[in-house]
Design an enzyme around this catalytic site. Structure first.
Site, PDB file in Angstrom:
ATOM      1  N   LEU A   1      -4.893   8.990   8.117  1.00  0.00           N
ATOM      2  CA  LEU A   1      -6.179   8.290   8.181  1.00  0.00           C
ATOM      3  C   LEU A   1      -5.977   6.838   7.750  1.00  0.00           C
ATOM      4  CD1 LEU A   1      -8.525  11.063   6.790  1.00  0.00           C
ATOM      5  CD2 LEU A   1      -8.495  10.129   9.115  1.00  0.00           C
TER       6      LEU A   1
ATOM      7  N   ASN B   1      -5.317   7.233  -5.873  1.00  0.00           N
ATOM      8  CA  ASN B   1      -6.059   8.449  -5.490  1.00  0.00           C
ATOM      9  C   ASN B   1      -5.341   9.723  -5.936  1.00  0.00           C
ATOM     10  OD1 ASN B   1      -4.060   8.034  -3.506  1.00  0.00           O
ATOM     11  ND2 ASN B   1      -5.229   9.075  -1.913  1.00  0.00           N
TER      12      ASN B   1
ATOM     13  N   HIS C   1       1.528   5.386  -1.675  1.00  0.00           N
ATOM     14  CA  HIS C   1       1.137   6.574  -2.452  1.00  0.00           C
ATOM     15  C   HIS C   1       2.387   7.177  -3.073  1.00  0.00           C
ATOM     16  CE1 HIS C   1      -2.936   6.679  -0.726  1.00  0.00           C
ATOM     17  NE2 HIS C   1      -2.331   6.192   0.337  1.00  0.00           N
ATOM     18  N   LEU C   2       2.413   7.226  -4.413  1.00  0.00           N
ATOM     19  CA  LEU C   2       3.573   7.811  -5.096  1.00  0.00           C
ATOM     20  C   LEU C   2       3.267   9.181  -5.671  1.00  0.00           C
ATOM     21  CD1 LEU C   2       5.185   4.825  -7.080  1.00  0.00           C
ATOM     22  CD2 LEU C   2       6.075   5.979  -5.037  1.00  0.00           C
ATOM     23  N   ARG C   3       1.972   9.544  -5.741  1.00  0.00           N
ATOM     24  CA  ARG C   3       1.570  10.831  -6.341  1.00  0.00           C
ATOM     25  C   ARG C   3       2.026  10.893  -7.806  1.00  0.00           C
ATOM     26  NH1 ARG C   3      -1.466  10.769  -1.860  1.00  0.00           N
ATOM     27  NH2 ARG C   3      -0.476  11.664  -0.047  1.00  0.00           N
TER      28      ARG C   3
ATOM     29  N   HIS D   1     -10.486   0.786   1.906  1.00  0.00           N
ATOM     30  CA  HIS D   1     -10.275   1.757   2.981  1.00  0.00           C
ATOM     31  C   HIS D   1     -11.476   1.612   3.911  1.00  0.00           C
ATOM     32  CE1 HIS D   1      -8.732   5.676   4.646  1.00  0.00           C
ATOM     33  NE2 HIS D   1      -9.899   5.542   5.236  1.00  0.00           N
TER      34      HIS D   1
ATOM     35  N   LYS E   1      -9.128  -0.555  -5.825  1.00  0.00           N
ATOM     36  CA  LYS E   1      -9.206   0.112  -4.523  1.00  0.00           C
ATOM     37  C   LYS E   1     -10.582   0.726  -4.316  1.00  0.00           C
ATOM     38  CE  LYS E   1      -7.933   2.024  -0.715  1.00  0.00           C
ATOM     39  NZ  LYS E   1      -6.772   2.279   0.085  1.00  0.00           N
TER      40      LYS E   1
ATOM     41  N   HIS F   1       2.936  14.429   1.722  1.00  0.00           N
ATOM     42  CA  HIS F   1       2.330  15.751   1.495  1.00  0.00           C
ATOM     43  C   HIS F   1       3.435  16.742   1.808  1.00  0.00           C
ATOM     44  CE1 HIS F   1      -1.896  14.372   1.326  1.00  0.00           C
ATOM     45  NE2 HIS F   1      -1.554  13.517   2.272  1.00  0.00           N
TER      46      HIS F   1
ATOM     47  N   HIS G   1      -4.579  -0.877   5.914  1.00  0.00           N
ATOM     48  CA  HIS G   1      -4.090  -0.109   7.068  1.00  0.00           C
ATOM     49  C   HIS G   1      -5.015  -0.206   8.286  1.00  0.00           C
ATOM     50  CE1 HIS G   1      -6.816   2.689   5.164  1.00  0.00           C
ATOM     51  NE2 HIS G   1      -5.953   3.162   4.314  1.00  0.00           N
TER      52      HIS G   1
ATOM     53  N   HIS H   1       0.869  -1.194   0.000  1.00  0.00           N
ATOM     54  CA  HIS H   1       0.000   0.000   0.000  1.00  0.00           C
ATOM     55  C   HIS H   1       0.898   1.234   0.000  1.00  0.00           C
ATOM     56  CE1 HIS H   1      -3.751   2.245   1.545  1.00  0.00           C
ATOM     57  NE2 HIS H   1      -2.812   3.154   1.356  1.00  0.00           N
TER      58      HIS H   1
ATOM     59  N   ASP I   1       1.527   2.558   3.535  1.00  0.00           N
ATOM     60  CA  ASP I   1       0.674   3.738   3.389  1.00  0.00           C
ATOM     61  C   ASP I   1       1.512   5.005   3.461  1.00  0.00           C
ATOM     62  OD1 ASP I   1      -1.580   5.234   2.961  1.00  0.00           O
ATOM     63  OD2 ASP I   1      -2.342   5.068   5.006  1.00  0.00           O
TER      64      ASP I   1
HETATM   65  C1  NCD Z   1      -3.612   8.919   2.243  1.00  0.00           C
HETATM   66  C2  NCD Z   1      -3.193   9.980   1.230  1.00  0.00           C
HETATM   67  O1  NCD Z   1      -2.630  10.999   1.641  1.00  0.00           O
HETATM   68  O2  NCD Z   1      -3.400   9.782   0.040  1.00  0.00           O
HETATM   69  N1  NCD Z   1      -3.601   9.512   3.548  1.00  0.00           N
HETATM   70  C3  NCD Z   1      -3.491   8.867   4.727  1.00  0.00           C
HETATM   71  O3  NCD Z   1      -3.620   9.510   5.774  1.00  0.00           O
HETATM   72  N2  NCD Z   1      -3.232   7.582   4.781  1.00  0.00           N
HETATM   73  C4  NCD Z   1      -4.929   8.340   1.886  1.00  0.00           C
HETATM   74  C5  NCD Z   1      -5.264   7.085   2.618  1.00  0.00           C
HETATM   75  O4  NCD Z   1      -4.654   6.027   2.404  1.00  0.00           O
HETATM   76  O5  NCD Z   1      -6.174   7.125   3.450  1.00  0.00           O
HETATM   77 ZN    ZN Z   2      -3.211   5.092   1.766  1.00  0.00          ZN
END
Ligand code: NCD
Ligand code: ZN
Length: 343
Positions: free
Chosen positions: A218, A41, A15-17, A136, A99, A250, A174, A13, A246
């Site tokens: 989250l 996302n 996030h690479l943006r 999620h 997802k 940011h 998560h 899991h 996860d």
């Molecule tokens: C994730 C995100 O920033 O994309 N944020 C997080 O707090 N984990 C989204 C997610 O997995 O809930």
């Molecule tokens: Zn996530």
């Protein structure tokens, strides 16, 4: 024990943006991990096979030279997801999972599912073709307290949904509660990812002594008793629990903000943190299952053939922040010395 050699880990899991952020954070994961399930996302989200193929190309283009990191793509399930498109993406091996975000549950989830009845056809297809669903697991009902949203989701949505669509293979993403751990243990066709940060922090870390935005994610971290249940599950070797960091970057300006974004960035120091946590439990022997074996087994993929070695020594230091073209991103601070480094 001062060295530990394990199969190369995967992150189930991540996030690479996109754009400059992608370029900045991808090397942090590719350094140690062979594969990762890439969260869809983005803004706008990755909803079609075409979106996933294009995103995959952008990730491959941003990869450091000499890295054989492999992104495992996902589609973002919406009430309009086209079943034929989903099936085709699976058949050509483009996607590894789908997802599901309840609409409004977390960062960039506005296009998620509002009424679960409206994705029944998609979920039935997935059960039929053996395509796993990553969920999620939090309700979004404003009347439900944020600390209860995972437990309420299990009872009111997850369990009924699984009964309704037998054979659907689900990854409860998560998990943050003892309720989540217990549910996974009692059921089949379901597994859970556990993050690095939820093994380390409880809700006090976010709120005591001043608000700490870099610990806000989250699902939000819960009471200590829940963290202990997660540590027990992760270190138990039980094949239904595996690593999904996860890691969710940011930029600092958006974290340190009156309405700060949710997400902890752990890609950089995850393996050192995990080794420390597992060692504290006297469970270094199960680390490989959590990081490298249980995930591929549930996803029905081969484990990685090559290995990494962790070596114990003087405390390791990591940068407090990494600089990306999109701005600085703070690295998760586990608030304890880390003695294991990947060598
Ligand atoms: C994730 C995100 O920033 O994309 N944020 C997080 O707090 N984990 C989204 C997610 O997995 O809930
Ligand atoms: Zn996530």
């Amino acid at each position: 024990m001062t060295t530990l050699t394990i199969r190369r880990p995967d992150d189930w899991h991540l996030h690479l943006r996109d754009g400059e952020m992608l370029k900045g954070v991808l090397p942090e994961t590719a350094r140690h991990f062979a594969r990762a399930i890439i969260m869809p996302n983005l803004v706008p989200p990755v909803v079609t096979a075409k979106d996933a193929a294009e995103y995959r190309d952008r990730i491959m283009a941003a990869k450091p030279d000499n890295s054989d990191f492999q992104p495992l793509m996902t589609l973002y399930l919406t009430e309009d997801t086209n079943v034929k498109d989903l099936r085709a993406a699976h058949e050509i091996g483009l996607i590894t999972a789908v997802k599901l975000y309840p609409a409004g549950a977390t960062t960039n989830s506005a296009s998620g599912v509002k009424d679960f009845k409206n994705v029944r056809r998609q979920l039935e297809t997935m059960a039929q073709i053996g395509l796993p669903l990553c969920i999620h697991g939090e309700v979004t009902d404003p009347d439900v307290d944020i600390f209860d949203r995972e437990a309420v989701f299990i009872d009111t949505i997850l369990d009924p949904l699984r009964r309704d669509i037998p054979g659907l293979r689900v990854i409860s993403e998560h998990i943050t509660t003892k309720d989540g751990v217990d549910y996974i243990r009692e059921n089949k066709d379901i597994a859970a990812t556990i993050t690095t940060h939820h093994l380390v922090i409880n809700r006090n870390h976010i709120l005591v002594g001043g608000i700490k935005p870099h610990y806000y994610c989250l699902p939000v971290a819960k009471r200590e008793q829940h963290r202990l249940a997660l540590v027990e599950a992760a270190t138990s070797g039980d094949p239904h629990f595996f690593l999904g960091t996860d890691s969710a970057p940011h930029t600092d300006d958006l974290k340190e903000h009156a309405c700060g974004c949710a997400g902890c960035f752990t890609a950089t120091n995850t393996l050192s943190i995990l080794a420390e946590v597992f060692e504290q439990e006297g469970k270094l022997g199960t680390l490989e299952k959590f990081t490298s074996l249980n995930g591929p087994a549930f996803y029905k993929l081969p484990a990685n053939q090559d290995t990494i070695t962790l070596t114990k020594g003087d405390p390791v230091t990591y940068p407090a922040k990494i600089d990306t073209g999109a701005g600085p991103v703070t690295v998760f601070d586990p608030l304890m010395p880390l003695h294991w480094r990947v060598t």
